[in-house]
Structures are given as structure tokens and as C-alpha cells.
Design an enzyme around this catalytic site. Structure first.
Site, PDB file in Angstrom:
ATOM      1  N   LYS A  42       0.838  -1.093   0.022  1.00  0.00           N
ATOM      2  CA  LYS A  42       0.021  -0.023   0.048  1.00  0.00           C
ATOM      3  C   LYS A  42       0.746   1.350  -0.059  1.00  0.00           C
ATOM      4  O   LYS A  42       2.083   1.282   0.597  1.00  0.00           O
ATOM      5  CB  LYS A  42      -0.955   0.074   1.165  1.00  0.00           C
ATOM      6  CG  LYS A  42      -2.143  -1.204   0.974  1.00  0.00           C
ATOM      7  CD  LYS A  42      -3.005  -1.209   1.656  1.00  0.00           C
ATOM      8  CE  LYS A  42      -4.377  -2.010   1.308  1.00  0.00           C
ATOM      9  NZ  LYS A  42      -5.419  -2.201   2.352  1.00  0.00           N
ATOM     10  N   ARG A  67      -3.329  -9.808   5.418  1.00  0.00           N
ATOM     11  CA  ARG A  67      -3.744 -10.141   3.918  1.00  0.00           C
ATOM     12  C   ARG A  67      -2.806  -9.532   3.047  1.00  0.00           C
ATOM     13  O   ARG A  67      -2.352  -8.408   3.080  1.00  0.00           O
ATOM     14  CB  ARG A  67      -5.106  -9.392   3.867  1.00  0.00           C
ATOM     15  CG  ARG A  67      -5.595  -9.411   2.464  1.00  0.00           C
ATOM     16  CD  ARG A  67      -6.894  -8.545   2.091  1.00  0.00           C
ATOM     17  NE  ARG A  67      -7.442  -8.668   1.010  1.00  0.00           N
ATOM     18  CZ  ARG A  67      -7.107  -7.797  -0.174  1.00  0.00           C
ATOM     19  NH1 ARG A  67      -5.894  -6.952   0.043  1.00  0.00           N
ATOM     20  NH2 ARG A  67      -7.495  -8.004  -1.157  1.00  0.00           N
TER      21      ARG A  67
HETATM   22  N1  LIG Z   1     -10.267  -7.100   4.677  1.00  0.00           N
HETATM   23  C1  LIG Z   1      -9.634  -6.315   3.728  1.00  0.00           C
HETATM   24  N2  LIG Z   1      -9.812  -6.372   2.395  1.00  0.00           N
HETATM   25  C2  LIG Z   1      -9.299  -5.578   1.600  1.00  0.00           C
HETATM   26  N3  LIG Z   1      -9.673  -5.691   0.202  1.00  0.00           N
HETATM   27  C3  LIG Z   1      -9.087  -4.978  -0.735  1.00  0.00           C
HETATM   28  C4  LIG Z   1      -7.918  -4.048  -0.481  1.00  0.00           C
HETATM   29  C5  LIG Z   1      -7.019  -3.388  -1.472  1.00  0.00           C
HETATM   30  O1  LIG Z   1      -7.763  -3.648  -2.495  1.00  0.00           O
HETATM   31  P1  LIG Z   1      -6.931  -3.293  -3.853  1.00  0.00           P
HETATM   32  O2  LIG Z   1      -6.323  -1.867  -3.655  1.00  0.00           O
HETATM   33  O3  LIG Z   1      -8.036  -3.459  -4.942  1.00  0.00           O
HETATM   34  O4  LIG Z   1      -5.720  -3.996  -4.201  1.00  0.00           O
HETATM   35  P2  LIG Z   1      -5.508  -5.672  -3.478  1.00  0.00           P
HETATM   36  O5  LIG Z   1      -6.776  -6.222  -3.666  1.00  0.00           O
HETATM   37  O6  LIG Z   1      -4.589  -6.191  -4.545  1.00  0.00           O
HETATM   38  O7  LIG Z   1      -4.889  -5.515  -2.258  1.00  0.00           O
HETATM   39  N4  LIG Z   1      -7.482  -4.059   0.780  1.00  0.00           N
HETATM   40  C6  LIG Z   1      -8.048  -4.748   1.860  1.00  0.00           C
HETATM   41  C7  LIG Z   1      -7.742  -4.655   3.353  1.00  0.00           C
HETATM   42  O8  LIG Z   1      -6.881  -3.937   3.645  1.00  0.00           O
HETATM   43  N5  LIG Z   1      -8.481  -5.462   3.946  1.00  0.00           N
END
Ligand SMILES: Nc1nc2ncc(COP(=O)(O)OP(=O)(O)O)nc2c(=O)[nH]1
Length: 285
Positions: free
Chosen positions: A233, A267
Site C-alpha cells: 500500500k 492479508r
Molecule cells: N479486509 C480487507 N480487504 C481488503 N480488500 C482489498 C484491499 C485493497 O484492494 P486493492 O487496492 O484492490 O488491491 P488488492 O486487492 O490487490 O490488495 N485491501 C483490503 C484490506 O486492507 N482489508
């Protein structure tokens, strides 16, 4: 909270989670491997078997040490293209159906219809970045009796009238997460099925994200297992000065730290490296 303060809260019945789980042995930190089944991941215009590639990656992450495979059919990045229900179902269900018998699957979706069908197809965990803001999603989770990861996303206030009274992001997120947990429990989701997630990277800014990571123990002392998702991130880039690199090292370091401070789940994209670092954290116990 320090262990003594925490013990006092447990004695008052303010928090539910057993003291030793937060500060003591616990059973280590589980790794949730990220499996994006979105066009910018596996889908390349249907040139070749995207489902097969996703399934292969799921088993690869499992072999690398992932305890859970988190399948998401819609990117939650700000400004990402919204995905219609049918399209999200077409992306997610074929993969869930192929791996749910062998692997523990969570479905990362904001839509109750996708949640319902993925749970019926064998997913065991609903991962909702809106913190189950949609009452229909809470109904789906209660009926399924599944585990839920309820994430705090500041642009989806649990109680629209509630303002952020605090100038402290951790207190603010902790308050919203407590309300989110209560709202889920009132809808029939069992307390032991709730995992809370402060939503790093979702509207808190770099300083807020760093503060949430630094004070993981305070989020972990709310009385529910917590999940941290710092992987790759942007706050990691800003904090370490490598804006564009893959942020592997700071991602692993962030989750190593969160695990030591009480996170029960992380995660991640980089499963092998993270799983190895967590084995070091567990050797401290
Ligand atoms: N529980 C949870 N779920 C999440 N889902 C997506 C993303 C970020 O999504 P995105 O930016 O689309 O990328 P990626 O899914 O590859 O992490 N971050 C979280 C998180 O921090 N916690």
C-alpha cells in the site's frame, strides 16, 4: 493498552477476547493470500484459461503458506471501475467452485448477491471492505453462519449522523469498528465469527495508516481478532521513500510488526516471504 490496563478492561467485561490471546501465546498469525480475479490480474481478454491460472495461483499460495485464499472480483482502489453483479459472479464463482473443497476461501466483495453465491459455492469467510454496511449483507452472513472480516472504510460511516469526535484516528477507527461489530451481532452474526480490520489505505491518509499500524495493540484489544492488510500500500512507499518499488520489504516488515502487536490475520500478495517472517515472530513466543 498495556497488559495491566487490558486485564482491567477484561475484568470489567469491557472487552471479550481472552487476555492471553492478545498478549500471550495465541496460535500465531494466519496468512490470507490475495487472489484478484480482475481484468488487470489474470484476465487478458480471454486469450487463455484465466480460471485455470487463478486456480493455479491459489494452490501456489497455499503451498507457500497461505491459510486463507481471498478471492476478489472487483478492485476497491479509489476510482476503480465498478463491476456489475453478473460480471463479478462470472469472475469469482468458477474459481471458488474449483478450490473450496481443498482450501479455505474468503470472498472479498461489497455485494450481498456475490457474498451469498460465493458462500453457497463453498467460501467460508465473507471479507467486506464496507464493514457489512449493507443490511442485506448482514442478513446473508447471519444466515450462512460464516466468518466475516468487517473492514473500516471511512467513506462508509456506520452511523451517518455520527461525526468523528476525536482528533485521534485510532480512537476514531476503534469506535467505528466497535459499532460495526455491534451492528453485525444485532443482525445475527455470532461474535466469534467476527474479525475486525482497521482498513489501512482506506481514507486515513499516510499518517493515519502509520498510526493504525503503530498502535495495532489498541485495535487488537477491542475484543475481536483483527486483520491487517498493508500489502504494497502507498503509505509504505511514502514512509520508506521508495515510491515506486514493489514495497515487498516494508510490506513484510509491517505485517511482522502487526503480528507481534496482536494481529490474528494479515492479508498479503507476497505469501512465501510473509509466512517465513511470521515464523520468526512465532519463535519469539
Ligand atoms: N479486509 C480487507 N480487504 C481488503 N480488500 C482489498 C484491499 C485493497 O484492494 P486493492 O487496492 O484492490 O488491491 P488488492 O486487492 O490487490 O490488495 N485491501 C483490503 C484490506 O486492507 N482489508
Amino acid at each position: 493498552a498495556t497488559p495491566d490496563e487490558y486485564r482491567a478492561l477484561v475484568d470489567e467485561g469491557v472487552v471479550r477476547k481472552p487476555f492471553e490471546e492478545v498478549f500471550g501465546e495465541g496460535d500465531g498469525t494466519d496468512v490470507m493470500g490475495i487472489l484478484n480475479v480482475t481484468p488487470d490480474s489474470f484476465y487478458d481478454g480471454g486469450e487463455h484459461d484465466a480460471v485455470g491460472d487463478a486456480v493455479e495461483r491459489a494452490y501456489e499460495m497455499n503451498a507457500e503458506g497461505a491459510d486463507i485464499i481471498d478471492i476478489g472480483g472487483e478492485s476497491t482502489r479509489p476510482g476503480a471501475e465498478p463491476v456489475p453483479v453478473e460480471e463479478e459472479l462470472d469472475r469469482v464463482l468458477p474459481v471458488v467452485e474449483r478450490i473450496a473443497d481443498d482450501l479455505t476461501v474468503s470472498v472479498d466483495t461489497r455485494k450481498p448477491e456475490v457474498a451469498r453465491e460465493a458462500l453457497e459455492a463453498g467460501a467460508e469467510i465473507l471479507n467486506d471492505v464496507t464493514g457489512l454496511a449493507d443490511p442485506e449483507t448482514r442478513r446473508v452472513a447471519a444466515e450462512a453462519g460464516c466468518k466475516v472480516v468487517a473492514m473500516d472504510s471511512v467513506n462508509v460511516p456506520v452511523d451517518p449522523s455520527a461525526q468523528s469526535y476525536y482528533d485521534d484516528v485510532v480512537t476514531d477507527v476503534a469506535r467505528r469498528l466497535s459499532e460495526t461489530a455491534l451492528q453485525a451481532r444485532r443482525a445475527g452474526v455470532s461474535a466469534e465469527d467476527i474479525v475486525l480490520d482497521p482498513g489501512v489505505g482506506f481514507g486515513k491518509g499516510t499518517d493515519g495508516d502509520l498510526e493504525l499500524l503503530r498502535r495495532t495493540d489498541e485495535i487488537a484489544s477491542l475484543g475481536y481478532p483483527v486483520l491487517y492488510g498493508c500489502s504494497r500500500k502507498s503509505f509504505l512507499g511514502s514512509a520508506t521513500g521508495e515510491e515506486e518499488d514493489d514495497r515487498l520489504a516494508p510490506s513484510v516488515a509491517a505485517h511482522f510488526y502487526a503480528a507481534l502487536r496482536g494481529a490474528s490475520y494479515v492479508r498479503v500478495h507476497d505469501v512465501a516471504e510473509t509466512a517465513r517472517a511470521l515464523r520468526l515472530a512465532e519463535s519469539f513466543d
